[in-house]
Design a protein around this motif. Structure first.
Motif, PDB file in Angstrom:
ATOM      1  N   LEU A 191       0.832  -1.200   0.000  1.00 27.36           N
ATOM      2  CA  LEU A 191       0.000   0.000   0.000  1.00 27.36           C
ATOM      3  C   LEU A 191       0.869   1.253   0.000  1.00 27.36           C
ATOM      4  CD1 LEU A 191      -2.886  -0.689   2.555  1.00 27.36           C
ATOM      5  CD2 LEU A 191      -3.097  -0.415   0.086  1.00 27.36           C
ATOM      6  N   GLU A 192       0.473   2.253  -0.766  1.00 28.04           N
ATOM      7  CA  GLU A 192       1.175   3.532  -0.719  1.00 28.04           C
ATOM      8  C   GLU A 192       0.808   4.271   0.570  1.00 28.04           C
ATOM      9  OE1 GLU A 192       1.210   6.007  -4.190  1.00 28.04           O
ATOM     10  OE2 GLU A 192       0.835   4.300  -5.505  1.00 28.04           O
ATOM     11  N   THR A 193       1.687   5.163   0.985  1.00 26.10           N
ATOM     12  CA  THR A 193       1.439   5.949   2.187  1.00 26.10           C
ATOM     13  C   THR A 193       0.103   6.670   2.096  1.00 26.10           C
ATOM     14  OG1 THR A 193       3.815   6.307   2.370  1.00 26.10           O
ATOM     15  CG2 THR A 193       2.417   7.711   3.704  1.00 26.10           C
ATOM     16  N   MET A 194      -0.226   7.153   0.910  1.00 33.61           N
ATOM     17  CA  MET A 194      -1.491   7.850   0.694  1.00 33.61           C
ATOM     18  C   MET A 194      -2.692   6.994   1.081  1.00 33.61           C
ATOM     19  SD  MET A 194      -3.426  10.250  -0.341  1.00 33.61           S
ATOM     20  CE  MET A 194      -2.325  11.418  -1.118  1.00 33.61           C
ATOM     21  N   ASP A 195      -2.563   5.666   0.917  1.00 29.09           N
ATOM     22  CA  ASP A 195      -3.669   4.766   1.248  1.00 29.09           C
ATOM     23  C   ASP A 195      -3.690   4.405   2.726  1.00 29.09           C
ATOM     24  OD1 ASP A 195      -4.572   4.524  -1.466  1.00 29.09           O
ATOM     25  OD2 ASP A 195      -2.821   3.263  -1.844  1.00 29.09           O
ATOM     26  N   ARG A 196      -2.543   4.432   3.372  1.00 23.09           N
ATOM     27  CA  ARG A 196      -2.475   4.103   4.792  1.00 23.09           C
ATOM     28  C   ARG A 196      -2.889   5.286   5.660  1.00 23.09           C
ATOM     29  NH1 ARG A 196       0.407  -0.628   5.540  1.00 23.09           N
ATOM     30  NH2 ARG A 196       1.768  -1.273   3.843  1.00 23.09           N
ATOM     31  N   VAL A 197      -2.478   6.485   5.234  1.00 24.67           N
ATOM     32  CA  VAL A 197      -2.773   7.703   6.009  1.00 24.67           C
ATOM     33  C   VAL A 197      -3.353   8.745   5.050  1.00 24.67           C
ATOM     34  CG1 VAL A 197      -1.884   9.281   7.771  1.00 24.67           C
ATOM     35  CG2 VAL A 197      -0.699   7.126   7.338  1.00 24.67           C
ATOM     36  N   PRO A 198      -4.588   8.543   4.610  1.00 22.30           N
ATOM     37  CA  PRO A 198      -5.155   9.426   3.587  1.00 22.30           C
ATOM     38  C   PRO A 198      -5.456  10.822   4.113  1.00 22.30           C
ATOM     39  CG  PRO A 198      -6.830   7.949   4.435  1.00 22.30           C
ATOM     40  CD  PRO A 198      -5.527   7.496   5.040  1.00 22.30           C
ATOM     41  N   PHE A 199      -5.495  11.771   3.175  1.00 18.32           N
ATOM     42  CA  PHE A 199      -5.958  13.115   3.517  1.00 18.32           C
ATOM     43  C   PHE A 199      -7.461  13.082   3.750  1.00 18.32           C
ATOM     44  CE2 PHE A 199      -1.979  14.926   2.096  1.00 18.32           C
ATOM     45  CZ  PHE A 199      -1.902  16.084   2.860  1.00 18.32           C
ATOM     46  N   LEU A 200      -7.904  13.767   4.792  1.00 21.54           N
ATOM     47  CA  LEU A 200      -9.324  13.827   5.073  1.00 21.54           C
ATOM     48  C   LEU A 200     -10.047  14.661   4.023  1.00 21.54           C
ATOM     49  CD1 LEU A 200     -11.659  13.190   7.051  1.00 21.54           C
ATOM     50  CD2 LEU A 200     -11.117  15.341   8.206  1.00 21.54           C
ATOM     51  N   GLU A 201      -9.513  15.844   3.727  1.00 18.43           N
ATOM     52  CA  GLU A 201     -10.219  16.772   2.841  1.00 18.43           C
ATOM     53  C   GLU A 201      -9.928  16.536   1.363  1.00 18.43           C
ATOM     54  OE1 GLU A 201      -6.679  19.325   4.372  1.00 18.43           O
ATOM     55  OE2 GLU A 201      -7.703  17.445   4.841  1.00 18.43           O
ATOM     56  N   TYR A 202      -8.846  15.812   1.058  1.00 20.08           N
ATOM     57  CA  TYR A 202      -8.502  15.516  -0.337  1.00 20.08           C
ATOM     58  C   TYR A 202      -8.507  14.004  -0.518  1.00 20.08           C
ATOM     59  CZ  TYR A 202      -6.906  20.366  -0.150  1.00 20.08           C
ATOM     60  OH  TYR A 202      -6.836  21.721   0.028  1.00 20.08           O
ATOM     61  N   ASN A 203      -9.668  13.460  -0.822  1.00 17.46           N
ATOM     62  CA  ASN A 203      -9.836  12.009  -0.901  1.00 17.46           C
ATOM     63  C   ASN A 203      -9.486  11.536  -2.310  1.00 17.46           C
ATOM     64  OD1 ASN A 203     -10.558   9.358  -0.536  1.00 17.46           O
ATOM     65  ND2 ASN A 203     -12.665   9.759   0.062  1.00 17.46           N
ATOM     66  N   PHE A 204      -8.180  11.509  -2.587  1.00 17.68           N
ATOM     67  CA  PHE A 204      -7.691  11.181  -3.927  1.00 17.68           C
ATOM     68  C   PHE A 204      -8.214   9.835  -4.419  1.00 17.68           C
ATOM     69  CE2 PHE A 204      -4.488  14.050  -2.164  1.00 17.68           C
ATOM     70  CZ  PHE A 204      -4.275  14.939  -3.204  1.00 17.68           C
ATOM     71  N   ARG A 205      -8.324   8.858  -3.514  1.00 22.74           N
ATOM     72  CA  ARG A 205      -8.684   7.491  -3.907  1.00 22.74           C
ATOM     73  C   ARG A 205     -10.184   7.215  -3.831  1.00 22.74           C
ATOM     74  NH1 ARG A 205      -3.646   6.408  -5.920  1.00 22.74           N
ATOM     75  NH2 ARG A 205      -2.193   5.585  -4.374  1.00 22.74           N
ATOM     76  N   LYS A 206     -10.958   8.236  -3.455  1.00 27.32           N
ATOM     77  CA  LYS A 206     -12.403   8.058  -3.311  1.00 27.32           C
ATOM     78  C   LYS A 206     -12.732   6.941  -2.318  1.00 27.32           C
ATOM     79  CE  LYS A 206     -12.739  11.064  -6.638  1.00 27.32           C
ATOM     80  NZ  LYS A 206     -12.882  12.492  -6.280  1.00 27.32           N
ATOM     81  N   MET A 207     -12.002   6.907  -1.207  1.00 25.78           N
ATOM     82  CA  MET A 207     -12.221   5.892  -0.178  1.00 25.78           C
ATOM     83  C   MET A 207     -13.542   6.128   0.546  1.00 25.78           C
ATOM     84  SD  MET A 207      -8.683   5.581   1.937  1.00 25.78           S
ATOM     85  CE  MET A 207      -7.118   5.223   1.152  1.00 25.78           C
ATOM     86  N   ASP A 208     -14.102   5.034   1.049  1.00 25.33           N
ATOM     87  CA  ASP A 208     -15.204   5.135   1.990  1.00 25.33           C
ATOM     88  C   ASP A 208     -14.590   5.105   3.389  1.00 25.33           C
ATOM     89  OD1 ASP A 208     -17.368   4.886   3.668  1.00 25.33           O
ATOM     90  OD2 ASP A 208     -18.414   3.417   2.418  1.00 25.33           O
ATOM     91  N   PHE A 209     -14.427   6.268   3.995  1.00 24.45           N
ATOM     92  CA  PHE A 209     -13.743   6.347   5.287  1.00 24.45           C
ATOM     93  C   PHE A 209     -14.468   5.548   6.372  1.00 24.45           C
ATOM     94  CE2 PHE A 209     -11.986  10.708   3.869  1.00 24.45           C
ATOM     95  CZ  PHE A 209     -10.869  10.108   3.320  1.00 24.45           C
ATOM     96  N   GLU A 210     -15.770   5.421   6.243  1.00 25.73           N
ATOM     97  CA  GLU A 210     -16.533   4.680   7.254  1.00 25.73           C
ATOM     98  C   GLU A 210     -16.214   3.188   7.216  1.00 25.73           C
ATOM     99  OE1 GLU A 210     -20.677   5.437   7.062  1.00 25.73           O
ATOM    100  OE2 GLU A 210     -20.470   7.623   7.272  1.00 25.73           O
ATOM    101  N   GLU A 211     -15.747   2.704   6.066  1.00 25.72           N
ATOM    102  CA  GLU A 211     -15.425   1.276   5.928  1.00 25.72           C
ATOM    103  C   GLU A 211     -14.017   0.943   6.393  1.00 25.72           C
ATOM    104  OE1 GLU A 211     -17.482  -1.233   4.877  1.00 25.72           O
ATOM    105  OE2 GLU A 211     -19.041   0.295   5.021  1.00 25.72           O
ATOM    106  N   ARG A 212     -13.209   1.953   6.667  1.00 25.32           N
ATOM    107  CA  ARG A 212     -11.824   1.686   7.062  1.00 25.32           C
ATOM    108  C   ARG A 212     -11.767   1.124   8.485  1.00 25.32           C
ATOM    109  NH1 ARG A 212      -8.175   6.225   7.098  1.00 25.32           N
ATOM    110  NH2 ARG A 212      -6.534   4.669   6.934  1.00 25.32           N
ATOM    111  N   PRO A 213     -10.951   0.087   8.698  1.00 25.44           N
ATOM    112  CA  PRO A 213     -10.853  -0.493  10.046  1.00 25.44           C
ATOM    113  C   PRO A 213     -10.128   0.449  11.004  1.00 25.44           C
ATOM    114  CG  PRO A 213      -9.237  -1.505   8.574  1.00 25.44           C
ATOM    115  CD  PRO A 213     -10.093  -0.618   7.722  1.00 25.44           C
TER     116      PRO A 213
END
Length: 291
Positions: free
Chosen positions: A71-93
């Protein structure tokens, strides 16, 4: 002077980078649900954000320490306001790790229960400004003017992140609302192992000597610059094209401002700093030889 409205979005007095921004998410950010074991890195741009993302991911991820994770650092510690990967933050463990450049008044209100942890990393603003100039000119290509023009824009707060003075003073003056630890970029440069120990103590994370060695080794600036999972070069290529001249990680030194500021610019900066930061208790390191 740059047409900053082309690149920036102003919301409640704060300038965001327009390109990766979900404005609807920002408008509802106050209601973002915070978990008690969330951890936030908060920085003004160009103050060690990527470095600290790497540190946190190494502290929390055994796979990352052992070099097994992809995993890239961006995926481990994503930006809250700049969701580059379009993650679902609620699904993150849990524990979720986030980074953000937000000012104190725009973060989710749930952070004020003092349970989630915040680490605010700050850097001397002359080096911030010089690093920011190269970033704006050579990486995101949002600035084509001279260094003198950028100095003026930076000191007026007409950049992503808005005014540096407001950002750090706002967080410090409202620190009692949060569970927050302040750290300097420069202390991390001078004593990375001691800084990691300080971070772990604040986070309640115990690392073995072997794990501590792995964190410190992999989190040096030189190793990060050569690590495609940590250096953001892939993000640059996706977001800004393959022909970008610069890198997110450039020098990472203390005192590079001496190679940029003229005597007049330095004196002008000092006058503004002394006026804006009068009686401000946090200390700054301006030169690599300072204690």
């Amino acid at each position: 002077m740059e047409d900053i409205e082309k690149f920036l979005f102003k919301f409640k007095g704060y300038y965001f980078n327009r390109l990766p921004l979900d404005i609807g998410f920002i408008e509802n950010l106050d209601n973002f649900e915070i978990r008690e074991n969330d951890v936030f890195i908060i920085t003004y741009p160009k103050s060690g954000t990527i470095w600290f993302q790497q540190l946190l991911s190494l502290i929390y991820s055994e796979d990352h320490r052992k070099g097994a994770g992809k995993l890239e650092t961006m995926d481990r510690v994503p930006f809250l306001e700049y969701n580059f990967r379009k993650m679902d933050f609620e699904e993150r463990p849990s524990p979720r790790l986030f980074s953000t450049h937000l000012p104190y008044y725009l973060v989710p209100s749930g952070l004020k229960n003092k349970k989630a942890k915040i680490i605010y990393v700050y850097r001397n603003p002359k080096d911030v400004m010089c690093s920011y100039f190269h970033f704006a000119k050579n990486v995101v290509s949002q600035f084509t003017g001279t260094f003198e023009e950028f100095v003026k824009q930076f000191l007026e707060g007409r950049v992503m992140g808005s005014l540096w003075f407001d950002h750090i003073k706002g967080w410090y003056e409202h620190r009692s609302l949060f569970n927050i630890q302040f750290m300097t970029y420069e202390e991390m440069k001078k004593d990375l192992r001691g800084s990691v120990s300080k971070i772990c103590k604040f986070l309640g994370k115990g690392l073995s000597e072997e794990d501590m060695d792995a964190v410190v080794r992999q989190a040096t600036f030189e190793n990060m610059k050569d690590d495609p999972l940590a250096n953001y070069d892939n993000i640059i290529a996706i977001g800004y094209g393959l022909n970008v001249k610069g890198h997110f990680l450039r020098k990472g030194t203390i005192g590079d401002w001496k190679n940029h500021l003229t005597v007049e610019q330095n004196e002008r900066f000092d006058q503004i700093f002394q006026r804006e930061m009068k009686d401000f208790p946090l200390e700054f390191i301006w030169d690599v030889n300072e204690d």
